[in-house]
Design a protein around this motif. Structure first.
Motif, PDB file in Angstrom:
ATOM      1  N   PRO A  25       0.707  -1.150   0.157  1.00  0.00           N
ATOM      2  CA  PRO A  25       0.045  -0.245   0.028  1.00  0.00           C
ATOM      3  C   PRO A  25       0.879   1.299  -0.021  1.00  0.00           C
ATOM      4  CG  PRO A  25      -0.028  -0.830   2.304  1.00  0.00           C
ATOM      5  CD  PRO A  25       0.872  -1.992   1.315  1.00  0.00           C
ATOM      6  N   SER A  26       2.313   1.097   0.052  1.00  0.00           N
ATOM      7  CA  SER A  26       2.990   2.365   0.211  1.00  0.00           C
ATOM      8  C   SER A  26       3.046   2.981  -1.087  1.00  0.00           C
ATOM      9  CB  SER A  26       4.439   1.838   0.720  1.00  0.00           C
ATOM     10  OG  SER A  26       5.205   2.997   0.664  1.00  0.00           O
ATOM     11  N   ARG A  80       0.501  10.238  -2.241  1.00  0.00           N
ATOM     12  CA  ARG A  80      -0.708   9.646  -1.943  1.00  0.00           C
ATOM     13  C   ARG A  80      -1.025   8.688  -3.075  1.00  0.00           C
ATOM     14  NH1 ARG A  80      -3.560   9.218   2.883  1.00  0.00           N
ATOM     15  NH2 ARG A  80      -3.113  10.858   4.077  1.00  0.00           N
ATOM     16  N   ARG A 103      -3.358   5.584  -1.586  1.00  0.00           N
ATOM     17  CA  ARG A 103      -2.976   5.399  -0.143  1.00  0.00           C
ATOM     18  C   ARG A 103      -4.106   6.121   0.597  1.00  0.00           C
ATOM     19  NH1 ARG A 103       0.155   8.041   3.575  1.00  0.00           N
ATOM     20  NH2 ARG A 103       0.994   8.979   2.122  1.00  0.00           N
ATOM     21  N   ASP A 129       4.283   6.581   5.426  1.00  0.00           N
ATOM     22  CA  ASP A 129       5.221   5.635   4.565  1.00  0.00           C
ATOM     23  C   ASP A 129       6.126   5.153   5.634  1.00  0.00           C
ATOM     24  OD1 ASP A 129       6.414   4.496   2.295  1.00  0.00           O
ATOM     25  OD2 ASP A 129       8.032   5.733   2.325  1.00  0.00           O
ATOM     26  N   GLN A 132      -0.652   0.483   7.011  1.00  0.00           N
ATOM     27  CA  GLN A 132      -1.078   1.357   6.068  1.00  0.00           C
ATOM     28  C   GLN A 132      -2.270   0.549   5.057  1.00  0.00           C
ATOM     29  OE1 GLN A 132       3.163   1.684   4.164  1.00  0.00           O
ATOM     30  NE2 GLN A 132       2.350   3.647   3.672  1.00  0.00           N
ATOM     31  N   ALA A 154      -4.573   0.930   1.411  1.00  0.00           N
ATOM     32  CA  ALA A 154      -4.720   1.467   0.029  1.00  0.00           C
ATOM     33  C   ALA A 154      -5.817   0.872  -0.703  1.00  0.00           C
ATOM     34  CB  ALA A 154      -3.471   1.638  -0.820  1.00  0.00           C
TER      35      ALA A 154
END
Length: 634
Positions: A79-80, A128, A171, A176, A181, A183
């Motif tokens: 998801p980063s 993002r 995201r 980060d 996280q 996304a």
């Protein structure tokens, strides 16, 4: 290794796709493109063949969709996003062995080898959004036609382009390299592969998915990067839609100098339509779910240069799942910054001016205190007895103050059993808590007859109090045989009425005396020669039944030892073995008669404890015996 069979039907091939995440507006754009693509005319999947044979082909076998350039794992996306206007790229080679193999009357590897060379690039925006592009080329394809009557399989033998993949993910939350996280993402596959090949599906596909992951810190310089994804592949062809999944983790050394770990990915169809077909023929798989496992490592060399390799087996026999896969890559991404991550501001959740690290009550506003156990806690008296909670030994129960700190603020408890006198049914006797108000705080009374266990002669049987200590707390007919003292000569063992007053109400074959269950009809053993072990004479069922009944009537008896004995004929080691065998045989008989095996233990004593002089055969016969002794009672 994929296991296939052929039959008559019509459908198209089934292909598993990985999942990625994206930003809201690009997601809408990609979704609209995917839906529009579904309405386009669908190309035919079969090649032209003679009327006497049906052609089968046109299936995207490749089950590995690489994570976009810059992600931590090979096949499971992250998801980063990482930065703004940050470009990343990679070149990947992956080889699949036997992704399409036919079993049955004409076994053959329709596709025995397939290798792809991929060019992948990504760009992060506004910290993002991540957009990506992936272009695969099938550089190696080989296989054999099994020669199935009436069916012609397309056997790949040359290089071909695959389907172009466009991706976007956004995201939702989590910084980060944060531990967690999340996304959303989507892919759009453009049919750039040749029609009827095994490198593409000849139709547009859309793949929305959700991603979670993050970076878990360990002791420096180690951390764990993890990712998991789930989504769907929506196809514009006759192939079934699929659910996709994946998860993986990598141990990270330093600032991404080395990453090594496993990952699992796969797909499952949402319908039972055939996986590979042409008009008039289908090829089905023995397992519809694709699943593969990879173990990989990546190392960062100089600047942004990165090299990696991975390998692993296919975990199912679904179409497209290879026997094993090998992967190698070279990539470039900006090197991680050496600047330390910004430190979070110390927390004070309750806003009382005392930091959580020193606040004994971090969720409740309080006051400062020299007592670390009360620092930051409110000045309270929850039970309203005038003794503050900080000094109250019973902060939830009102009581008077006391110089004894262990009793300060606690209600009176004369017997010290921890039960306040106001609810203690025996305030001057130490007892235990009980749901029954009449027993709360009183010593044990298991049968609830009002006679405490410590003076109850029958603690498990409800009875009446009596000045006779041997009868106190016992019912009139303890053993339930219909006879009451003094008519019952054995009030604790069942027995029948007998004209002999000393035998009335007693078992016929045994008595309990001096911790021994004495058998009136002894268990006899017979010698059939010195070189053969003794055997036990048959014991009447009534003897075993009475032993079982007596143990049931005396639940306080927890352990009985079955002792085996021998005469002095033969050497002591032989006699000891024979005695142990006799004890084991009787114990087994008693267990079969219904005595719980945990209540019995067998032991041989050899010729060490005779009850007769061993001079005559009758004396020796008496010494060859088994006795029952009570070892443990409540």
């Amino acid at each position: 290794m994929t296991s296939l069979s052929s039959s008559v039907c019509s459908s198209r091939a089934f292909r598993r796709l990985s999942r990625r995440s994206g930003r809201r507006h690009p997601l809408l754009v990609l979704s609209a493109l995917a839906l529009a693509a579904l309405a386009l005319p669908r190309p035919a999947s079969a090649q032209a063949t003679p009327a006497s044979r049906i052609a089968v082909g046109g299936l995207a076998l490749e089950q590995l969709d690489p994570a976009p350039a810059g992600d931590a794992l090979f096949g499971v996306p992250s998801p980063s996003v990482g930065g703004h206007l940050m470009p990343r790229a990679l070149l990947m080679f992956d080889y699949a062995h036997n992704p399409l193999q036919l079993h049955g009357d004409n076994p053959a590897s329709v596709v025995s080898s397939q290798a792809f060379l991929r060019l992948d690039a990504s760009l992060s925006l506004w910290e993002r959004l991540l957009v990506s592009l992936d272009m695969p080329f099938a550089v190696l394809q080989a296989g054999d036609d099994p020669g199935t009557p009436g069916v012609a399989y397309h056997v790949p033998s040359s290089a071909a382009a695959g389907d172009l993949r466009l991706g976007v993910r956004g995201r939702l939350f989590g910084a980060d390299h944060a531990p967690f996280q999340m996304a959303l993402g989507a892919y759009l596959f453009v049919p750039t592969a040749p029609a009827g090949s095994y490198a593409g599906e000849g139709a547009f596909r859309g793949a929305p998915h959700v991603l979670v992951g993050g970076r878990l810190p360990l002791s420096a310089p180690l951390s764990i990067a993890w990712s998991a994804t789930a989504g769907a592949v929506l196809r514009g062809s006759d192939n079934p839609h699929t659910l996709t999944f994946g998860a993986g983790a990598a141990l990270v050394l330093g600032r991404d100098r080395l990453r090594i770990g496993p990952e699992l990915y796969g797909a499952a169809p949402l319908s039972d339509r055939p996986m590979l077909s042409a008009p008039g023929a289908i090829v089905t798989s023995s397992a519809p779910v694709n699943a593969e496992l990879l173990l990989g490592a990546r190392v960062r060399l100089l600047g942004g240069l990165e090299l990696g390799a991975a390998g692993g087996p296919g975990l199912s026999s679904a179409i497209g799942t290879p026997a094993f896969r090998l992967v190698a890559l070279a990539g470039w991404s900006p090197a991680p910054s050496d600047e330390p991550a910004p430190q979070a501001r110390p927390a004070d959740r309750d806003g009382d001016g005392i930091l959580d690290t020193a606040d004994a009550c971090p969720g409740t506003r309080g006051i400062a205190s020299d007592d670390r156990a009360r620092h930051g806690c409110p000045k309270a008296d929850r039970d309203g007895d005038g003794v503050l909670d900080v000094a109250d030994a019973c902060p939830m129960t009102p009581g008077p103050s006391s110089l004894d700190l262990t009793k300060n603020g606690c209600p009176p408890d004369r017997d010290g059993d921890g039960i306040a006198d106001v609810v203690d049914a025996c305030p001057d006797l130490r007892g235990a808590p009980s749901a029954a108000p009449r027993q709360n705080g009183c010593p044990g009374d298991r049968d609830g007859d009002g006679v405490l266990d410590r003076v109850d002669a029958c603690p498990s049987l409800a009875g009446e109090s009596s000045p006779d200590r041997s009868r106190n707390g016992c019912p009139e007919d303890i053993d339930g045989d219909g006879l009451k003292p003094p008519e019952d000569a054995c009030p604790r063992e069942k027995g029948a009425r007998d004209p002999d007053p000393t035998q009335s109400g007693c078992p016929k074959n045994l008595r309990i005396r001096d911790r021994e269950i004495a058998l009136r009809r002894p268990i006899r053993f017979v010698m059939y020669g010195r070189d053969r072990k003794d055997t036990v004479e048959p014991i009447p069922d009534e003897v075993l039944t009475e032993v079982r009944d007596v143990l049931e009537q005396h639940p306080e008896i927890k352990l009985v030892e079955v002792r085996g004995h021998a005469d002095d004929a033969g050497d002591p080691a032989f006699n000891l073995r024979i005695a142990e065998e006799r004890a084991d045989a009787v114990r087994l008989w008693l267990v079969e008669a219904g005595v719980p095996k945990e209540k019995l233990v067998a032991k041989g004593y050899g010729d060490t404890d005779p009850i007769a002089p061993n001079r005559t055969q009758d004396d020796r016969q008496k010494n060859r015996r088994v006795q029952l002794f009570i070892l443990q009672e409540e």
